[in-house]
Design an enzyme around this catalytic site. Structure first.
Site, short mmCIF file in Angstrom:
data_model
loop_
_atom_site.label_atom_id
_atom_site.label_comp_id
_atom_site.label_asym_id
_atom_site.label_seq_id
_atom_site.Cartn_x
_atom_site.Cartn_y
_atom_site.Cartn_z
N GLU A 44 49.85 7.13 6.71
CA GLU A 44 48.44 6.90 7.04
C GLU A 44 47.69 6.30 5.86
O GLU A 44 47.82 6.76 4.72
CB GLU A 44 47.73 8.19 7.45
CG GLU A 44 46.26 7.93 7.78
CD GLU A 44 45.39 9.16 7.93
OE1 GLU A 44 44.19 8.99 8.22
OE2 GLU A 44 45.90 10.28 7.74
N ASP A 109 43.65 16.77 -7.80
CA ASP A 109 42.37 16.08 -7.99
C ASP A 109 41.55 16.92 -8.96
O ASP A 109 41.20 18.07 -8.65
CB ASP A 109 41.66 15.94 -6.64
CG ASP A 109 40.33 15.20 -6.77
OD1 ASP A 109 39.99 14.71 -7.87
OD2 ASP A 109 39.61 15.10 -5.74
N ASP A 111 38.10 17.01 -11.12
CA ASP A 111 36.79 16.37 -11.10
C ASP A 111 35.90 16.99 -12.17
O ASP A 111 35.78 18.21 -12.26
CB ASP A 111 36.16 16.55 -9.71
CG ASP A 111 34.98 15.63 -9.47
OD1 ASP A 111 34.13 15.52 -10.38
OD2 ASP A 111 34.90 15.04 -8.39
#
Length: 418
Positions: A44, A109, A111
Site C-alpha cells: 500500500e 517514529d 518526534d
C-alpha cells in the site's frame, strides 16, 4: 541555499519527481529482490495531494508504474504501508475480512515534540542545533539495541524533513513479525513512561538490565554538552527544583542547600552524581543503592517512541525522499558513520535542488542530448546535493541484496551436504 516558499511547491514538485526522485533504488528497496511473487503489487502507498486531498490504498504493478503515477499526480507527501493479502487498490472488491495486512517493516517514529517537557530551547514543531542532539542520542540508543540485543541487521534511518527521525527495520524475518512481537520490542526499548502529570517517568531497580546500563553509557557521552551546558538544567533554582523532584527525599534536601554554592550546572551535577554514586559503592554493606543520576539522564535524554506506530502492521509512515510541505526539506537517509555531524538545517530543500539543476546550465543539457531519459535523470540528481543521500539508499539496498545472495548460497551449500 535557496529559500523555500510553500506556494511554489506545485511548480517544483514535477521537476523533483521527474529529475530528482531516486526511482531506481527506491523500487529495488521495496521489491526486496522479488523473492516473493507480487510483493511490490501488494504494497500500500498513500498520497497527500494539494489542499490535503488524501488517497489511501494505492498500489502498483511495478516500480515503473509507481514512477509514472508520481510524475502524473506530483503528491505533496508519500506514505508507505503494509504488504496486504490482496492488491490494496482492489480492497473494495475483496470479501469482508479477507483483506488483511500480511507484513511490513518494523518502523520507529521519534518526534521532537515528545520531548517538550525536558527541552528549554524550543517547543512544539521548532527545533535547533541544541535540541537536535536528542535525535542523535535516540538513533544511537535504538540502533545499538537493535543490532546487539535483537540481532537486527538492515536498518534504514531517515530524517523526517522537519522535527524527527524514522527507522525502517527491513530484515526478511522482522517484516513478518506479528503486532504482539512488535509491541513487545517497543516495550523493551521504552523506559520513559507516564504522561504530563507524571513527574518521575523513569524508575530503576536492581538488578539493572544490561540494556539500561548500555543505554546510560550512550547518553553519558552527550549529557554534559546537551543537558548541562546546552539546556542548563541546573542553572537556576526553578530548573534545579525540577531535577531534584526526581531525587529521593534523603538526598534532595542536602543538595538543595549545597546547589547555590556551586557556580553552574556542571558543578551541581558533579555534586549530585558524587552523592548517589557513594550510595552504590556502599550497597554491599547493606545500604540501598540510588540510581537517581541514571534516572535523570534517561528521563531527559532517552528516546521516546510512539508504540502505536511500531506495533500496527497496517500503520502508514512517511516515505524516504518525500518533500516536507512546510519546510521544503527532503526526507533523507542518515549516515550513521557521520551521525554526530548531521545538520537538519543543511538538508537540501526542493527549492535549493531545483536551483542547483538550473545553475548546472545549458552545457549539461547539450551533453545529455544523446542520452536516454533514465540516464539523463541519473545525471540530474548527481548534479545536486541530493546525490550523497541517494547513494546512502543505494548502499543500503546493495547490502541487503548481498546478504540475500549470501543466504541463498548458504542454503544451497547446506542442501548439497545431504
Amino acid at each position: 541555499m535557496a529559500p523555500f516558499e510553500p506556494a511554489a511547491l506545485p511548480e517544483l514538485l514535477p521537476v523533483f519527481y521527474r529529475r530528482l526522485f531516486p526511482h531506481g533504488a527506491y523500487g529495488r528497496w521495496l521489491s526486496y529482490g522479488g523473492a516473493v511473487k507480487n510483493y511490490f503489487q501488494l504494497r500500500e502507498f498513500s498520497f497527500t495531494l494539494r489542499d490535503d486531498v488524501y488517497l489511501r490504498f494505492q498500489s502498483f504493478g511495478s516500480p515503473q508504474e509507481l514512477e509514472r503515477e508520481l510524475q502524473r499526480i506530483n503528491p505533496y507527501k508519500i506514505d508507505i504501508g503494509a504488504v496486504y493479502s490482496h492488491r490494496p487498490n482492489q480492497h473494495n472488491t475483496v470479501h469482508l475480512g479477507a483483506f488483511q495486512p500480511q507484513e511490513k517493516e518494523l518502523v520507529f517514529d521519534i518526534d521532537m515534540t515528545d520531548y517538550d517537557d525536558v527541552r528549554t530551547c524550543c517547543s512544539s514543531a521548532d527545533i535547533c542545533a541544541k535540541c537536535w542532539t536528542l535525535m542523535t542520542i535516540a538513533v544511537r540508543v535504538i540502533d545499538r539495541a537493535l543490532v546487539e540485543d535483537l540481532g537486527v541487521r538492515h536498518r534504514l534511518w531517515v530524517y523526517s524533513g522537519r522535527r524527527g527521525v524514522h527507522c525502517w527495520v527491513c530484515d526478511d524475518a522482522v517484516r513478518k513479525w506479528s503486532p504482539a512481537l512488535r509491541a513487545a520490542t517497543v516495550e523493551y526499548l521504552s523506559l520513559v513512561k507516564g504522561g504530563a502529570e507524571t513527574v518521575k517517568k523513569v524508575n530503576l531497580c536492581e538488578p539493572i538490565h544490561p540494556f539500561i546500563r548500555r543505554s546510560v553509557g550512550v547518553v553519558e557521552k552527550y549529557f554534559k554538552a546537551y543537558a548541562l551546558v546546552g539546556q542548563d538544567i541546573l542553572g537556576s533554582p526553578e530548573s534545579w527544583d525540577k531535577v531534584l523532584a526526581l531525587v529521593p527525599d534523603e538526598h534532595r534536601e542536602p543538595l538543595q542547600s549545597e546547589f547555590p554554592k556551586k557556580r553552574d550546572s556542571v558543578q551541581r551535577w558533579a555534586l549530585l552524581k558524587d552523592r548517589v554514586e557513594r550510595t552504590r559503592a556502599a550497597a554491599g554493606k547493606g545500604a540501598t543503592p540510588c540510581y537517581a543520576d541514571w534516572e535523570i539522564m534517561l528521563q531527559y535524554c532517552f528516546p521516546r517512541l510512539d508504540i502505536n506506530v511500531s506495533k500496527g502492521v497496517g500503520h502508514l509512515l512517511k516515505s524516504p525522499f518525500s518533500v516536507h510541505p512546510k519546510t521544503g526539506r527532503v526526507s533523507v537517509p542518515l549516515d550513521l558513520q557521520r551521525l554526530d555531524q548531521f545538520d537538519p538545517f543543511a538538508v537540501p530543500t526542493i527549492s535549493s535542488l531545483c536551483h542547483e539543476l538550473d545553475t548546472a546550465g545549458d552545457a549539461g543539457e547539450q551533453e545529455d542530448s544523446g542520452e536516454t531519459e533514465p540516464k539523463r535523470r541519473v545525471r540530474d540528481y548527481k548534479k545536486t546535493s541530493l546525490a550523497p543521500y541517494v547513494r546512502l539508499l543505494e548502499q543500503f539496498v546493495e547490502e541487503m541484496e548481498r546478504a540475500r545472495r549470501g543466504e541463498r548460497l548458504r542454503r544451497s551449500d547446506l542442501q548439497g551436504d545431504f
